[in-house]
Design a protein around this motif. Sequence first.
Motif, PDB file in Angstrom:
ATOM      1  N   PHE A 129      -5.186   2.072   2.649  1.00 18.51           N
ATOM      2  CA  PHE A 129      -4.177   2.847   1.916  1.00 18.51           C
ATOM      3  C   PHE A 129      -4.356   4.350   2.112  1.00 18.51           C
ATOM      4  O   PHE A 129      -3.879   5.138   1.302  1.00 18.51           O
ATOM      5  CB  PHE A 129      -4.258   2.527   0.413  1.00 18.51           C
ATOM      6  CG  PHE A 129      -4.336   1.067   0.101  1.00 18.51           C
ATOM      7  CD1 PHE A 129      -3.304   0.211   0.460  1.00 18.51           C
ATOM      8  CD2 PHE A 129      -5.448   0.537  -0.534  1.00 18.51           C
ATOM      9  CE1 PHE A 129      -3.377  -1.146   0.175  1.00 18.51           C
ATOM     10  CE2 PHE A 129      -5.526  -0.816  -0.828  1.00 18.51           C
ATOM     11  CZ  PHE A 129      -4.482  -1.660  -0.467  1.00 18.51           C
ATOM     12  N   GLU A 132      -1.233   6.587   2.104  1.00 19.99           N
ATOM     13  CA  GLU A 132      -0.606   6.545   0.783  1.00 19.99           C
ATOM     14  C   GLU A 132      -1.408   7.373  -0.228  1.00 19.99           C
ATOM     15  O   GLU A 132      -0.839   8.094  -1.047  1.00 19.99           O
ATOM     16  CB  GLU A 132      -0.476   5.096   0.296  1.00 19.99           C
ATOM     17  CG  GLU A 132       0.625   4.290   0.974  1.00 19.99           C
ATOM     18  CD  GLU A 132       0.272   3.856   2.385  1.00 19.99           C
ATOM     19  OE1 GLU A 132       1.185   3.453   3.125  1.00 19.99           O
ATOM     20  OE2 GLU A 132      -0.912   3.941   2.773  1.00 19.99           O
ATOM     21  N   THR A 191       2.570  -0.256  -1.147  1.00 18.62           N
ATOM     22  CA  THR A 191       2.556  -0.668   0.256  1.00 18.62           C
ATOM     23  C   THR A 191       3.346  -1.962   0.438  1.00 18.62           C
ATOM     24  O   THR A 191       4.105  -2.113   1.413  1.00 18.62           O
ATOM     25  CB  THR A 191       1.104  -0.860   0.741  1.00 18.62           C
ATOM     26  OG1 THR A 191       0.365   0.342   0.505  1.00 18.62           O
ATOM     27  CG2 THR A 191       1.063  -1.185   2.225  1.00 18.62           C
TER      28      THR A 191
END
Length: 287
Positions: A129, A132, A191
């Motif tokens: 991630f 993000e 996600t």
Amino acid sequence: MSREQEKPYTITRVLNHNVVLVEEPGSGQEIVLFGKGIGFGTKPGNTILPYDARVEKRFRLENENHQQQYRTLLSQVDSAVVGIAEEIIALIAKEITPHVNEHVHVALPDHIQFAMYRLRNGMEIVNPFLFEIQTLYSKEYALAKRAAEMIKSAFSLEIPESEIGFLALHIHSAVSYMPVSKAVQFTNIITELVGIIEERTGRSIERNTIDYVRLITHLRFACERIRQQKSIHNPLLDRLKETAPEAYAVAEELARHISKRLDMNVPEDEIGYMAMHVFRLTQQPCE
């Protein structure tokens, strides 16, 4: 009580040159003191006055469970690691907010020690991630980069970007009072939502574009509002259902996914705003 009458703290442990643990007179409670050079040349049993000019930050664990966890931590984690973690916490308190979740005093040093073990033993740290985290928690990530430099300087250990991302999650947890596991869950949900949008619209969303940043930022705040059961009004809701039925259908699927993952109801107004973002994406020319 005048300064002259204030009783001194007794140093119980020196974590590094800048961090010491002291016992408060009267209550006997342990307090973390941070300040440049405050631990240099001192040792347990020495005293320090509460108004000592070197004291920049002081942290007191109020929660009894956290106090016990911290005592256990001190017996299991290298004092130097606890010390650098406390320096990072002082940086968070200075740069973002002085009101940090006290559990970070337990969670952060524990995490740093384990990350250092993995890096020293050649174990790869994978962070799926990372982009993000960089986007959603940009302030925390910037601070995590500084924390990584502090760790590198203290332990001569190169900290990869993937680990900086995890440090950013701990910083976010400290300032938002959201457990790290919940922050990871949120990032994972976002996600997954992007994957659903790509699958349903047949479009791949480039991760380094403003459209992607705008989308995941909206999804983050939508998930937080839903978790906190905060209402939001969408005056375009009825019009969206009529003029963008395909986008609204995708948004309904996103809502079902969020509802399932968070075990919470998603208001129609939120669905409408998600539909607006999906519609905007579908109006962009394909590459």
